[in-house]
Design an enzyme around this catalytic site. Sequence first.
Site, PDB file in Angstrom:
ATOM      1  N   THR A   1      43.749 -41.645 -10.930  1.00  0.00           N
ATOM      2  CA  THR A   1      43.822 -41.688  -9.462  1.00  0.00           C
ATOM      3  C   THR A   1      42.592 -41.065  -8.785  1.00  0.00           C
ATOM      4  OG1 THR A   1      45.144 -39.650  -9.602  1.00  0.00           O
ATOM      5  CG2 THR A   1      46.347 -41.726  -9.337  1.00  0.00           C
TER       6      THR A   1
ATOM      7  N   TYR B   1      36.758 -21.924  -1.010  1.00  0.00           N
ATOM      8  CA  TYR B   1      36.254 -21.443  -2.314  1.00  0.00           C
ATOM      9  C   TYR B   1      34.741 -21.596  -2.400  1.00  0.00           C
ATOM     10  CZ  TYR B   1      34.360 -22.554  -6.891  1.00  0.00           C
ATOM     11  OH  TYR B   1      33.522 -22.658  -7.966  1.00  0.00           O
TER      12      TYR B   1
ATOM     13  N   GLN C   1      25.995 -24.593 -10.933  1.00  0.00           N
ATOM     14  CA  GLN C   1      26.471 -25.392 -12.062  1.00  0.00           C
ATOM     15  C   GLN C   1      27.244 -26.606 -11.588  1.00  0.00           C
ATOM     16  OE1 GLN C   1      27.957 -24.247 -16.321  1.00  0.00           O
ATOM     17  NE2 GLN C   1      29.571 -23.807 -14.895  1.00  0.00           N
TER      18      GLN C   1
ATOM     19  N   VAL D   1      31.925 -28.834 -15.386  1.00  0.00           N
ATOM     20  CA  VAL D   1      31.854 -28.793 -16.851  1.00  0.00           C
ATOM     21  C   VAL D   1      33.031 -29.573 -17.435  1.00  0.00           C
ATOM     22  CG1 VAL D   1      31.710 -27.285 -18.865  1.00  0.00           C
ATOM     23  CG2 VAL D   1      30.789 -26.516 -16.662  1.00  0.00           C
TER      24      VAL D   1
ATOM     25  N   ARG E   1      41.234 -34.717   0.615  1.00  0.00           N
ATOM     26  CA  ARG E   1      40.137 -33.810   0.995  1.00  0.00           C
ATOM     27  C   ARG E   1      39.328 -34.392   2.144  1.00  0.00           C
ATOM     28  NH1 ARG E   1      37.791 -31.421  -4.670  1.00  0.00           N
ATOM     29  NH2 ARG E   1      39.818 -31.154  -5.656  1.00  0.00           N
TER      30      ARG E   1
ATOM     31  N   SER F   1      34.683 -26.249   0.935  1.00  0.00           N
ATOM     32  CA  SER F   1      36.013 -25.600   0.862  1.00  0.00           C
ATOM     33  C   SER F   1      35.819 -24.094   1.048  1.00  0.00           C
ATOM     34  CB  SER F   1      36.682 -25.856  -0.494  1.00  0.00           C
ATOM     35  OG  SER F   1      36.065 -25.058  -1.496  1.00  0.00           O
TER      36      SER F   1
ATOM     37  N   ASN G   1      41.081  -9.872 -15.526  1.00  0.00           N
ATOM     38  CA  ASN G   1      42.362  -9.361 -15.016  1.00  0.00           C
ATOM     39  C   ASN G   1      43.489 -10.359 -15.279  1.00  0.00           C
ATOM     40  OD1 ASN G   1      41.835 -11.361 -13.186  1.00  0.00           O
ATOM     41  ND2 ASN G   1      42.152 -10.125 -11.351  1.00  0.00           N
TER      42      ASN G   1
HETATM   43  N1  LIG Z   1      34.318 -24.831 -15.039  1.00  0.00           N
HETATM   44  C1  LIG Z   1      33.475 -25.490 -14.239  1.00  0.00           C
HETATM   45  O1  LIG Z   1      33.400 -26.729 -14.256  1.00  0.00           O
HETATM   46  C2  LIG Z   1      32.583 -24.737 -13.307  1.00  0.00           C
HETATM   47  C3  LIG Z   1      31.630 -25.439 -12.585  1.00  0.00           C
HETATM   48  C4  LIG Z   1      30.809 -24.745 -11.701  1.00  0.00           C
HETATM   49  C5  LIG Z   1      30.951 -23.376 -11.558  1.00  0.00           C
HETATM   50  N2  LIG Z   1      31.906 -22.720 -12.268  1.00  0.00           N
HETATM   51  C6  LIG Z   1      32.050 -21.283 -12.064  1.00  0.00           C
HETATM   52  O2  LIG Z   1      32.054 -20.611 -13.303  1.00  0.00           O
HETATM   53  C7  LIG Z   1      32.943 -19.494 -13.261  1.00  0.00           C
HETATM   54  C8  LIG Z   1      33.934 -19.584 -14.395  1.00  0.00           C
HETATM   55  O3  LIG Z   1      34.628 -20.814 -14.303  1.00  0.00           O
HETATM   56  P1  LIG Z   1      35.833 -21.138 -15.259  1.00  0.00           P
HETATM   57  O4  LIG Z   1      36.056 -22.605 -15.191  1.00  0.00           O
HETATM   58  O5  LIG Z   1      35.620 -20.494 -16.581  1.00  0.00           O
HETATM   59  O6  LIG Z   1      37.017 -20.401 -14.473  1.00  0.00           O
HETATM   60  P2  LIG Z   1      38.294 -19.614 -15.054  1.00  0.00           P
HETATM   61  O7  LIG Z   1      39.223 -19.409 -13.938  1.00  0.00           O
HETATM   62  O8  LIG Z   1      38.793 -20.304 -16.271  1.00  0.00           O
HETATM   63  O9  LIG Z   1      37.640 -18.221 -15.492  1.00  0.00           O
HETATM   64  C9  LIG Z   1      37.461 -17.155 -14.597  1.00  0.00           C
HETATM   65  C10 LIG Z   1      38.089 -15.925 -15.223  1.00  0.00           C
HETATM   66  O10 LIG Z   1      37.843 -14.814 -14.355  1.00  0.00           O
HETATM   67  C11 LIG Z   1      39.014 -14.054 -14.249  1.00  0.00           C
HETATM   68  N3  LIG Z   1      38.977 -13.351 -12.965  1.00  0.00           N
HETATM   69  C12 LIG Z   1      39.059 -13.877 -11.719  1.00  0.00           C
HETATM   70  N4  LIG Z   1      39.025 -12.926 -10.790  1.00  0.00           N
HETATM   71  C13 LIG Z   1      38.895 -11.750 -11.445  1.00  0.00           C
HETATM   72  C14 LIG Z   1      38.828 -10.408 -11.042  1.00  0.00           C
HETATM   73  N5  LIG Z   1      38.899 -10.066  -9.758  1.00  0.00           N
HETATM   74  N6  LIG Z   1      38.702  -9.451 -11.994  1.00  0.00           N
HETATM   75  C15 LIG Z   1      38.648  -9.778 -13.302  1.00  0.00           C
HETATM   76  N7  LIG Z   1      38.724 -11.048 -13.758  1.00  0.00           N
HETATM   77  C16 LIG Z   1      38.846 -12.024 -12.838  1.00  0.00           C
HETATM   78  C17 LIG Z   1      40.167 -15.038 -14.370  1.00  0.00           C
HETATM   79  O11 LIG Z   1      41.366 -14.443 -14.815  1.00  0.00           O
HETATM   80  C18 LIG Z   1      39.608 -16.053 -15.367  1.00  0.00           C
HETATM   81  O12 LIG Z   1      40.002 -15.769 -16.682  1.00  0.00           O
HETATM   82  C19 LIG Z   1      33.616 -19.529 -11.887  1.00  0.00           C
HETATM   83  O13 LIG Z   1      32.971 -18.609 -11.043  1.00  0.00           O
HETATM   84  C20 LIG Z   1      33.374 -20.933 -11.408  1.00  0.00           C
HETATM   85  O14 LIG Z   1      33.298 -21.001 -10.031  1.00  0.00           O
HETATM   86  C21 LIG Z   1      32.712 -23.367 -13.140  1.00  0.00           C
END
Ligand SMILES: NC(=O)c1ccc[n+]([C@@H]2O[C@H](COP(=O)([O-])OP(=O)(O)OC[C@H]3O[C@@H](n4cnc5c(N)ncnc54)[C@H](O)[C@@H]3O)[C@@H](O)[C@H]2O)c1
Length: 384
Positions: free
Chosen positions: A252, A181, A208, A211, A325, A179, A32
């Site tokens: 920081t 979240y 996870q 990353v 935090r 949090s 979205n």
């Molecule tokens: N990146 C990391 O380090 C990391 C680590 C642990 C877990 N995660 C998990 O992996 C997942 C992806 O992480 P990311 O870093 O790619 O995040 P991101 O925010 O870059 O990607 C998530 C995508 O989902 C879309 N989105 C959110 N809500 C939506 C909805 N209601 N309908 C349709 N699309 C929606 C957003 O627009 C976004 O493009 C997340 O759930 C995050 O919690 C990420």
Amino acid sequence: MKVMIMGMDGYLGWTLSMYLSGRGHDVCGVDNMSRRRNVQEIESWSATPIKSMKERLEAYKKATGRELRFYEGDLQEPSFTDLVIAKEKPDCIVHLGEIPSAPYSMIDLDHCNYTQMNNIIGTNNILFAMKKHVPECHLLKLGTMGEYGTPNVDIPEGFFEIEYRGRKDTLPFPRQPGSWYHLTKVHGTYNIMFACKIWQLRSTDIMQGVVHGVVTDDMVNDDLLTRFDFDEVWGTALNRFCAQAIIGHELTPYGRGGQTRGYLALRDSMQCLTIAIENPPDAGEYRVFNQFDECYSVNKLAEYVVKVSKEFDLDAKIWNIENPRLEAEEHYYEPDMKHLPNLGFKPTYTLEDELRITIPKLVEYKDRIEAKRQSIMPKIKWTA
Ligand SMILES: NC(=O)c1ccc[n+]([C@@H]2O[C@H](COP(=O)([O-])OP(=O)(O)OC[C@H]3O[C@@H](n4cnc5c(N)ncnc54)[C@H](O)[C@@H]3O)[C@@H](O)[C@H]2O)c1
């Protein structure tokens, strides 16, 4: 295999779409575009200038000859989620489509509720649509190591054996998220576990680690780059440190900097997720994989950034600041990670390797980081 990626426009989603397509999977996705809006809301942007989804899809086709299908819509809408799943009938749904920021969820009531509604409702809509249209489909759900918090004992993969008042059982390991979240991920975990039990759905819940990295082999030109956020809300500590080194700002770490977490390179995350996709669980099975390469304290991350930055003539310095935090700044941290190696995962990229690729790539976009430098230092506090 037909794979549907929820959150295709995101940091992991875009990277995974290309990676899986390159391995011969039929990839479609949903987003979205809220991540872009949410980052704009706090007056920041990705250091890498990411293209619109239309341009991304065209650039990918031009570079590889392969097509990715995309549906723009909100997973919070039951009819939309139902429609795309019914239309595509995927073999695997990779659910990355959530709001992934702890600080964002801590801003105020509105941001807490937005994050909770978005993440919990979206997952429930997927579960109900799966039951109706594709009960055999494998749901690969991204949770986070942050669900466990930092207990003073080893962290197993999801479940542990316990003996209590003379009786034994295998139970979910306690979740102690830090949090609003992280709480959404815990709620998602229990909803998915329940759906697997009552409807015989199958799911892998990935805990996870954080990353890092911004380049994979699929990003053959900059039109295909994924996002890299560096502000206090959307950037990880490591991303912020890289950005700070590049613009000559002190790195920081928050508080004493002993906060320790699991980390993994973007390319290793792709490897892990693919292993999970290609080795689905049985019907009714709910399994948990912890997913990370190595554990580091925040201070250690900063030290690595200083070390690698020097190789690129950047003179970075560390300045520990007050922690906004509420979290343990020194603690025990010993998570298990056996399931993925048992399926063939081998960590390939160390933090230093990855930083040697990330830092010069970001130097190309120094002006974009400089333009949003005010977004890096923390303003959101956990306690009022
Ligand atoms: N990146 C990391 O380090 C990391 C680590 C642990 C877990 N995660 C998990 O992996 C997942 C992806 O992480 P990311 O870093 O790619 O995040 P991101 O925010 O870059 O990607 C998530 C995508 O989902 C879309 N989105 C959110 N809500 C939506 C909805 N209601 N309908 C349709 N699309 C929606 C957003 O627009 C976004 O493009 C997340 O759930 C995050 O919690 C990420």
